[in-house]
Scaffold this motif. Structure first.
Motif, short mmCIF file in Angstrom:
data_model
loop_
_atom_site.label_atom_id
_atom_site.label_comp_id
_atom_site.label_asym_id
_atom_site.label_seq_id
_atom_site.Cartn_x
_atom_site.Cartn_y
_atom_site.Cartn_z
N VAL A 78 3.92 9.51 62.65
CA VAL A 78 4.82 8.57 61.99
C VAL A 78 5.62 7.86 63.07
O VAL A 78 6.29 8.50 63.87
N PRO A 79 5.56 6.53 63.09
CA PRO A 79 6.29 5.80 64.13
C PRO A 79 7.79 5.86 63.90
O PRO A 79 8.26 6.16 62.81
N LEU A 88 4.37 -0.87 62.93
CA LEU A 88 4.78 -0.54 61.56
C LEU A 88 3.82 -1.11 60.53
O LEU A 88 3.49 -0.45 59.54
N ARG A 89 3.38 -2.34 60.74
CA ARG A 89 2.45 -2.97 59.80
C ARG A 89 1.13 -2.20 59.73
O ARG A 89 0.59 -1.97 58.65
N SER A 90 0.59 -1.81 60.89
CA SER A 90 -0.67 -1.07 60.89
C SER A 90 -0.49 0.31 60.26
O SER A 90 -1.39 0.79 59.56
N PHE A 91 0.66 0.94 60.47
CA PHE A 91 0.93 2.23 59.84
C PHE A 91 1.02 2.07 58.33
O PHE A 91 0.47 2.88 57.58
N ALA A 96 0.00 2.84 52.70
CA ALA A 96 0.14 2.08 51.45
C ALA A 96 -0.80 0.87 51.53
O ALA A 96 -0.35 -0.26 51.70
N PRO A 97 -2.11 1.11 51.40
CA PRO A 97 -3.06 0.03 51.62
C PRO A 97 -2.97 -1.10 50.59
O PRO A 97 -3.36 -2.23 50.89
N VAL A 104 6.48 -7.48 51.39
CA VAL A 104 7.06 -6.31 52.06
C VAL A 104 7.32 -6.68 53.51
O VAL A 104 6.39 -6.86 54.29
N TYR A 105 8.58 -6.81 53.86
CA TYR A 105 8.98 -7.24 55.20
C TYR A 105 9.04 -6.06 56.16
O TYR A 105 9.07 -4.89 55.75
#
Length: 179
Positions: A78-79, A88-91, A96-97, A104-105
């Motif tokens: 977890v970053p 964060l976006r890739s995580f 939450a695909p 979602v910002y």
């Protein structure tokens, strides 16, 4: 995961546990190490229960509880909330695909990751939610009432009550007017 009573307060960082309510407002206790208690004014403070928060999805909104459970069962690390936006976006694509990437910002992602880091060590994070089927089955079993034995008759040496019950007397409540 049982997030009942955990709230986010507008204008304040972190999460709070709803302890009670008094005439001045809600009594809240912070979940961080300081355990600061505050009273949030009922009329001016906005509280958001983590149980009720959703994340924008492409088709349906995602419950925050589901996103947090996906984060906890994630195989990747977890970053940190201060990580780069791309990380964060890739995580979030992994946990939450179906989230809506336009609505979602990055600030929302940072807030959710921060909340996860606050909640992960608490025992309520591993508890089951209040409305699960398992708990409902346990409660149903607890409600089974055992038959009570019939009351035993009074012993023959018991004294009778000293006064007997008499019927109440009728009272005329109408007033007589002079004719």
């Amino acid at each position: 995961m049982n997030l009942r009573g955990i709230v986010a307060v507008s204008g304040r960082p972190g999460l709070f546990k709803l302890v009670g309510q008094n005439k001045a407002g809600y009594v809240l206790e912070s979940l961080d190490a300081q355990k600061v208690k505050i009273i949030a004014n009922i009329s001016t403070t906005k509280l958001a229960s983590l149980e009720d928060i959703t994340v924008y999805g492409q088709e349906d909104d995602l419950k925050l509880v589901d996103v947090l459970s996906n984060i906890s069962s994630s195989k990747t690390n977890v970053p940190d909330a201060k990580s780069d936006a791309a990380v964060l976006r890739s995580f979030f694509e992994e946990v939450a695909p179906t989230h809506d990437t336009e609505k979602v910002y990055t600030s929302d992602m940072k807030k959710i990751v921060t909340w996860y880091h606050l909640l992960k060590d608490l025992p309520l994070f591993s508890e089951e939610a209040a409305g699960t089927e398992e708990q409902d089955a346990v409660k149903a079993e607890e409600k089974v009432v055992e038959k009570k034995p019939k009351a035993s008759p009074k012993p023959s040496n018991a004294k009778a009550p000293s006064k007997t019950a008499q019927p109440a007397k009728k009272v005329n409540m109408t007033s007589k007017k002079g004719v």
